[in-house]
Design a protein around this motif. Structure first.
Motif: not given
Length: 264
Positions: A23-32, A36-51
């Motif tokens: 998830s993008l939130s998890g990546l944010c925690v791990l990276s500190g 930012r995600c411009i489009d959830t349909e093309t960004d593989n870092r997000v949890d697309r099902v939740a979005c």
């Protein structure tokens, strides 16, 4: 990751759980770092099902950091593509500094408060039965290890039933709290006074400096508790019976010490 506060498009998603690793939130925690995600349909870092469930198309996640520790994530979302830009990141970053400190201290003090409520009597504020027995076991282990004695006191408040029957349980509770206050003010800071339940209290005196010291302490405690108590224009008489035992003199076993204290 668990949603703990929500509003706007996230309303209704309180307690939603997201995987840290996907998830993008998890990546944010791990990276500190702000992510930012411009489009959830093309960004593989997000949890697309939740979005898709929340109809989210763009978002920005800001780490909530305090003293170098990431304590959470502030995530702002939109149903539109490309909503957020670097200016938004800068503004949200300032807000995140405040929220990070608030969350850090909220979590810290919540844990402290939980420990206090688990280990203390809710009415008197004294140590409760669980903490009392835990400290006795620790003292017994220390006696066996270092040979330093301690005193055990068992206190039974006298006349509580008569107070409850005559004036009601509110007055009886006030009397219990007064006994607790007098006992805690009389004993030293190194001692422990606990409410074991109802009208029963326990004390741990460390160190005792001999049996004569313990006997003197018992008498001082008895005199302090047995003074008249003024409550709502009534003068109530408080009484207490006190038994005492000393480790090593009266044994190194928990049951033996309690049995000895109960006999006096």
């Amino acid at each position: 990751m668990v949603y703990r506060a929500v509003s706007g498009v996230a309303s209704g998603q309180l307690e939603l759980r997201l995987k840290l690793a996907s998830s993008l939130s998890g990546l944010c925690v791990l990276s500190g770092e702000i992510t930012r995600c411009i489009d959830t349909e093309t960004d593989n870092r997000v949890d697309r099902v939740a979005c898709r469930r929340m109809h989210i198309r763009s978002m920005v996640a800001i780490p909530l950091v305090h003293s170098g520790i990431t304590v959470g994530v502030l995530k702002v979302m939109s149903t539109l593509v490309g909503t957020f830009d670097p200016v938004d990141e800068a503004v949200l970053g300032l807000l995140a500094e405040v929220l990070g400190a608030d969350m850090f201290f909220a979590a810290k003090y919540a844990a402290d408060d939980l420990y206090y409520r688990v280990t203390h009597d809710g009415m008197t504020g004294l140590a409760n039965r669980a903490l009392f027995f835990d400290r006795i076991r620790n003292e017994l282990a220390r006696v066996k290890r270092e040979g330093i004695e301690f005193g055990l006191l068992m206190l039974d408040m006298e006349g509580l039933k008569a107070i409850n029957d005559s004036y009601g349980h509110r007055t009886g509770d006030a009397a219990v709290c007064e006994v607790a206050k007098r006992a805690s003010h009389t004993l030293r800071k190194s001692d422990t006074i606990a409410r074991l339940g109802g009208d029963e209290f326990g004390g741990i005196l460390q160190p005792t400096n001999g049996m004569s010291f313990l006997a003197e302490g018992v008498e001082i405690l008895r005199k302090a508790i047995c003074q008249p108590f003024q409550y709502e224009s009534r003068q109530l008489m408080l009484g207490v019976s006190i038994g005492a035992a000393v480790a090593i003199k009266d044994g190194l076993d928990l049951d033996a010490l309690f049995e000895h204290a109960d006999q006096l």
